[in-house]
Design a protein around this motif. Structure first.
Motif: not given
Length: 180
Positions: A11-17
């Motif tokens: 979820d953090v990766r998706v938010i970061y992207e």
């Protein structure tokens, strides 16, 4: 790693992207805004130049109108002088007509001379001067090309102010030559 941490990391990766993508879009929007500001400033400069050009043209138009009004006043003054001169000539002619009439009755001159003088007296000075004024205006308009077919669709044409002044001076010079 447990499943919750993995989901959290995903979820953090998706938010970061998404943030990186959104940041790129914001930079692009900021560049577009800068380009738009530049376009608006350029358009503003062009409009200010046009306003200045129109202001200058308006000043020139006012000057032309003032000269035209002055020329009109001078022409009216000249017309009034001609009317007075013509009235003086009519008085002289009246005297001559009376003398001719007496001579005609005495048999020394034919009555035709007196009739000619009467015909001159019957002329209207305003009509002949108005006719003269109209002819002068038409001649000037022809010289300017106002009656040229290429101007038929135009409501007005621009005339350089020196042209009006030159024409008025030309008329005055012709009048002086005739009086000499």
């Amino acid at each position: 790693m447990n499943k919750d941490n993995k989901t959290l990391i995903d979820d953090v990766r998706v938010i970061y992207e998404k943030m990186i993508k959104l940041g790129g879009e914001m930079r692009s929007a900021a560049m577009s805004a800068d380009e738009r500001i530049s376009e608006i400033q350029e358009e503003n400069s062009k409009l200010q130049a046009e306003v200045e050009r129109l202001r200058t043209a308006n000043i020139d138009s006012v000057a032309v109108c003032e000269q035209a009004l002055q020329a009109k006043a001078e022409a009216e003054q000249e017309r009034d002088q001609l009317i007075a001169y013509q009235a003086e000539l009519v008085r002289e002619l009246t005297s001559c007509q009376s003398v001719l009439h007496m001579l005609a009755h005495a048999g020394e001159v034919t009555p035709v001379y007196a009739d000619d003088a009467k015909a001159v007296l019957k002329r209207k000075s305003e009509h002949s001067l108005a006719q003269h004024d109209a002819e002068v205006i038409e001649q000037f308009a022809r010289e300017l090309g106002v009656f040229d077919p290429e101007y038929d669709d135009q409501e007005y044409i621009e005339v350089p102010r020196y042209t009006i002044k030159d024409y008025a001076n030309q008329l005055r010079q012709q009048a002086n030559e005739v009086q000499s």
